[in-house]
Scaffold this active site. Structure first.
Site, PDB file in Angstrom:
ATOM      1  N   SER A 142       0.844  -1.195   0.000  1.00  0.00           N
ATOM      2  CA  SER A 142       0.000   0.000   0.000  1.00  0.00           C
ATOM      3  C   SER A 142       0.876   1.240   0.000  1.00  0.00           C
ATOM      4  CB  SER A 142      -0.876   0.019   1.259  1.00  0.00           C
ATOM      5  OG  SER A 142      -1.389   1.318   1.490  1.00  0.00           O
ATOM      6  N   LYS A 143       0.328   2.305  -0.568  1.00  0.00           N
ATOM      7  CA  LYS A 143       1.021   3.602  -0.529  1.00  0.00           C
ATOM      8  C   LYS A 143       1.353   4.011   0.898  1.00  0.00           C
ATOM      9  CE  LYS A 143      -2.761   6.474   0.464  1.00  0.00           C
ATOM     10  NZ  LYS A 143      -3.681   7.521   0.353  1.00  0.00           N
ATOM     11  N   TYR A 155      -1.158  -1.171  10.292  1.00  0.00           N
ATOM     12  CA  TYR A 155      -1.367  -1.408   8.851  1.00  0.00           C
ATOM     13  C   TYR A 155      -0.176  -0.859   8.058  1.00  0.00           C
ATOM     14  CZ  TYR A 155      -3.743  -1.026   4.273  1.00  0.00           C
ATOM     15  OH  TYR A 155      -4.091  -1.117   2.951  1.00  0.00           O
ATOM     16  N   ALA A 186      -2.786   2.766  -4.427  1.00  0.00           N
ATOM     17  CA  ALA A 186      -3.042   3.959  -3.604  1.00  0.00           C
ATOM     18  C   ALA A 186      -4.538   4.085  -3.345  1.00  0.00           C
ATOM     19  CB  ALA A 186      -2.494   5.202  -4.273  1.00  0.00           C
TER      20      ALA A 186
HETATM   21  P1  NAP Z   1     -11.253  -5.836   0.361  1.00  0.00           P
HETATM   22  O1  NAP Z   1     -12.174  -5.244  -0.602  1.00  0.00           O
HETATM   23  O2  NAP Z   1     -11.624  -5.818   1.813  1.00  0.00           O
HETATM   24  O3  NAP Z   1     -10.914  -7.341  -0.019  1.00  0.00           O
HETATM   25  C1  NAP Z   1      -9.969  -8.037   0.770  1.00  0.00           C
HETATM   26  C2  NAP Z   1     -10.374  -9.467   0.937  1.00  0.00           C
HETATM   27  O4  NAP Z   1      -9.419 -10.081   1.833  1.00  0.00           O
HETATM   28  C3  NAP Z   1     -11.738  -9.651   1.606  1.00  0.00           C
HETATM   29  O5  NAP Z   1     -12.375 -10.765   1.020  1.00  0.00           O
HETATM   30  C4  NAP Z   1     -11.378  -9.936   3.062  1.00  0.00           C
HETATM   31  O6  NAP Z   1     -12.334 -10.676   3.755  1.00  0.00           O
HETATM   32  C5  NAP Z   1     -10.103 -10.746   2.877  1.00  0.00           C
HETATM   33  N1  NAP Z   1      -9.322 -10.778   4.105  1.00  0.00           N
HETATM   34  C6  NAP Z   1      -8.762  -9.734   4.762  1.00  0.00           C
HETATM   35  N2  NAP Z   1      -8.126 -10.154   5.863  1.00  0.00           N
HETATM   36  C7  NAP Z   1      -8.309 -11.497   5.910  1.00  0.00           C
HETATM   37  C8  NAP Z   1      -7.924 -12.502   6.816  1.00  0.00           C
HETATM   38  N3  NAP Z   1      -7.224 -12.222   7.930  1.00  0.00           N
HETATM   39  N4  NAP Z   1      -8.274 -13.779   6.570  1.00  0.00           N
HETATM   40  C9  NAP Z   1      -8.989 -14.081   5.472  1.00  0.00           C
HETATM   41  N5  NAP Z   1      -9.395 -13.185   4.566  1.00  0.00           N
HETATM   42  C10 NAP Z   1      -9.066 -11.895   4.795  1.00  0.00           C
HETATM   43  O7  NAP Z   1      -9.817  -5.115   0.228  1.00  0.00           O
HETATM   44  P2  NAP Z   1      -9.059  -4.464  -1.041  1.00  0.00           P
HETATM   45  O8  NAP Z   1      -9.272  -3.006  -1.019  1.00  0.00           O
HETATM   46  O9  NAP Z   1      -9.343  -5.231  -2.265  1.00  0.00           O
HETATM   47  O10 NAP Z   1      -7.557  -4.690  -0.564  1.00  0.00           O
HETATM   48  C11 NAP Z   1      -6.738  -5.724  -1.073  1.00  0.00           C
HETATM   49  C12 NAP Z   1      -5.289  -5.403  -0.737  1.00  0.00           C
HETATM   50  O11 NAP Z   1      -4.929  -4.144  -1.326  1.00  0.00           O
HETATM   51  C13 NAP Z   1      -5.037  -5.261   0.764  1.00  0.00           C
HETATM   52  O12 NAP Z   1      -3.783  -5.808   1.092  1.00  0.00           O
HETATM   53  C14 NAP Z   1      -5.004  -3.759   0.964  1.00  0.00           C
HETATM   54  O13 NAP Z   1      -4.224  -3.386   2.050  1.00  0.00           O
HETATM   55  C15 NAP Z   1      -4.382  -3.311  -0.356  1.00  0.00           C
HETATM   56  N6  NAP Z   1      -4.657  -1.895  -0.667  1.00  0.00           N
HETATM   57  C16 NAP Z   1      -5.892  -1.493  -1.105  1.00  0.00           C
HETATM   58  C17 NAP Z   1      -6.080  -0.164  -1.416  1.00  0.00           C
HETATM   59  C18 NAP Z   1      -7.396   0.344  -1.949  1.00  0.00           C
HETATM   60  O14 NAP Z   1      -7.468   1.516  -2.316  1.00  0.00           O
HETATM   61  N7  NAP Z   1      -8.437  -0.475  -2.012  1.00  0.00           N
HETATM   62  C19 NAP Z   1      -5.049   0.769  -1.266  1.00  0.00           C
HETATM   63  C20 NAP Z   1      -3.835   0.326  -0.799  1.00  0.00           C
HETATM   64  C21 NAP Z   1      -3.639  -1.012  -0.518  1.00  0.00           C
HETATM   65  P3  NAP Z   1     -13.411  -9.872   4.687  1.00  0.00           P
HETATM   66  O15 NAP Z   1     -14.251  -9.069   3.740  1.00  0.00           O
HETATM   67  O16 NAP Z   1     -14.126 -10.964   5.388  1.00  0.00           O
HETATM   68  O17 NAP Z   1     -12.612  -8.998   5.619  1.00  0.00           O
END
Ligand code: NAP
Length: 264
Positions: A142-143, A155, A186
């Site tokens: 992540s950013k 985080y 980001a």
């Molecule tokens: P999301 O929409 O919440 O999807 C993440 C998935 O991972 C969900 O199905 C969640 O299940 C699952 N998950 C999380 N923790 C878990 C655990 N301990 N055990 C099993 N399953 C787990 O998130 P996203 O935005 O797509 O993010 C994906 C990645 O990108 C993450 O690493 C996040 O930090 C990174 N990221 C995202 C953004 C952004 O703008 N979206 C920016 C920077 C970095 P639940 O729904 O049950 O929690």
């Protein structure tokens, strides 16, 4: 361009939703076999059924990734089912707002378990298979690892550690020809992002103020744009890329955010 990943078994943690779902869809488009490991069975099984309806092999395996035994067992199930694991995408994570002032040592450790430890567990248990099949790893960071966000110490620490482990593993695994890279998002609209946004008084206004500062096009990055980079990194077309951090963010981290967007 032939990505050469047809029939490859690719584990995507948290592949039921958000960026992980986008990655699974892109893998399916390339006729690879996405294996979703995570704790959202409804969404995971729905996605697998969708793939199967168009004759794409896929699996969903339940795991609470904070639990070491779940990680171990999920990897074993994949290996037993397919006899191979070609790649791992460590993606699952939650921006859970465990800050310095509003937080505690206990919640800090809990958040590291949710965000960091399973990146190591999954890579550790997949390693024998990745060695055998000269596989590769992509870590989604992540950013916040570079920019900070405020109020989310664990985080941000986890995301920074994922970048450090990316370089560390890239070095350690050179001898096996296993490539390890990180993709750094980001601002991508996903269930996680929507939840984070809903914590503000006026979410639409907050969103507008964020997108205005994204240099390329004043818009969010799409899941498909994230997925395209991840799948490219897993492919034979990226065969000489390792230890890299790829920022798929419309210039958010590295360009001057005081710039007006390209379209304005
Ligand atoms: P999301 O929409 O919440 O999807 C993440 C998935 O991972 C969900 O199905 C969640 O299940 C699952 N998950 C999380 N923790 C878990 C655990 N301990 N055990 C099993 N399953 C787990 O998130 P996203 O935005 O797509 O993010 C994906 C990645 O990108 C993450 O690493 C996040 O930090 C990174 N990221 C995202 C953004 C952004 O703008 N979206 C920016 C920077 C970095 P639940 O729904 O049950 O929690």
């Amino acid at each position: 361009m032939d990505l050469g990943i047809k029939d490859q078994v690719v584990i995507v943690t948290g592949g039921s939703k958000g960026i992980g779902e986008g990655i699974c869809r892109c893998l399916a488009d390339e006729q690879a076999i996405p294996v979703i490991i995570g704790r959202s069975p409804e969404e995971g099984n729905r996605l697998v059924e969708e793939f199967k309806s168009v004759h794409i092999d896929a699996r969903y395996i339940f795991a609470e990734l904070a639990n070491l035994e779940d990680c171990k067992s999920a990897v074993q199930q994949v290996a037993t089912t397919y006899g191979r694991i070609n790649a791992l995408v460590n993606n699952a994570g939650v921006n859970d707002g465990v800050g310095l002032e509003k937080g505690s040592p206990e919640s800090f450790l809990g958040s590291l378990k949710n965000n960091l430890h399973h990146y190591y567990y999954m890579a550790h248990y997949c390693l024998p298979w990745l060695k055998k099949f000269k596989g590769s790893i992509v870590n989604i960071s992540s950013k916040t690892a570079l920019t900070g966000q405020g109020g989310t110490s664990a985080y941000a620490a986890a995301k920074g550690a994922q970048l450090a482990m990316t370089r560390e593993w890239a070095v350690e695994l050179l001898k096996y020809n296993i490539r390890v890279n990180a993709v750094v998002p980001a601002e991508v609209m996903t269930p996680l992002y929507k939840k984070w946004l809903s914590g503000f008084d006026n979410p639409p206004k907050k969103l507008e103020s964020i997108t205005q500062k994204i240099p390329l096009g004043n818009r969010m990055t799409t899941k498909d744009e994230m997925a395209a980079m991840v799948v490219y990194l897993l492919s034979k077309q990226a065969s000489h890329i390792t230890g890299q951090f790829l920022f798929v963010d419309g210039g958010y981290v590295h360009l001057d955010r005081a710039l007006a967007g390209a379209d304005s």
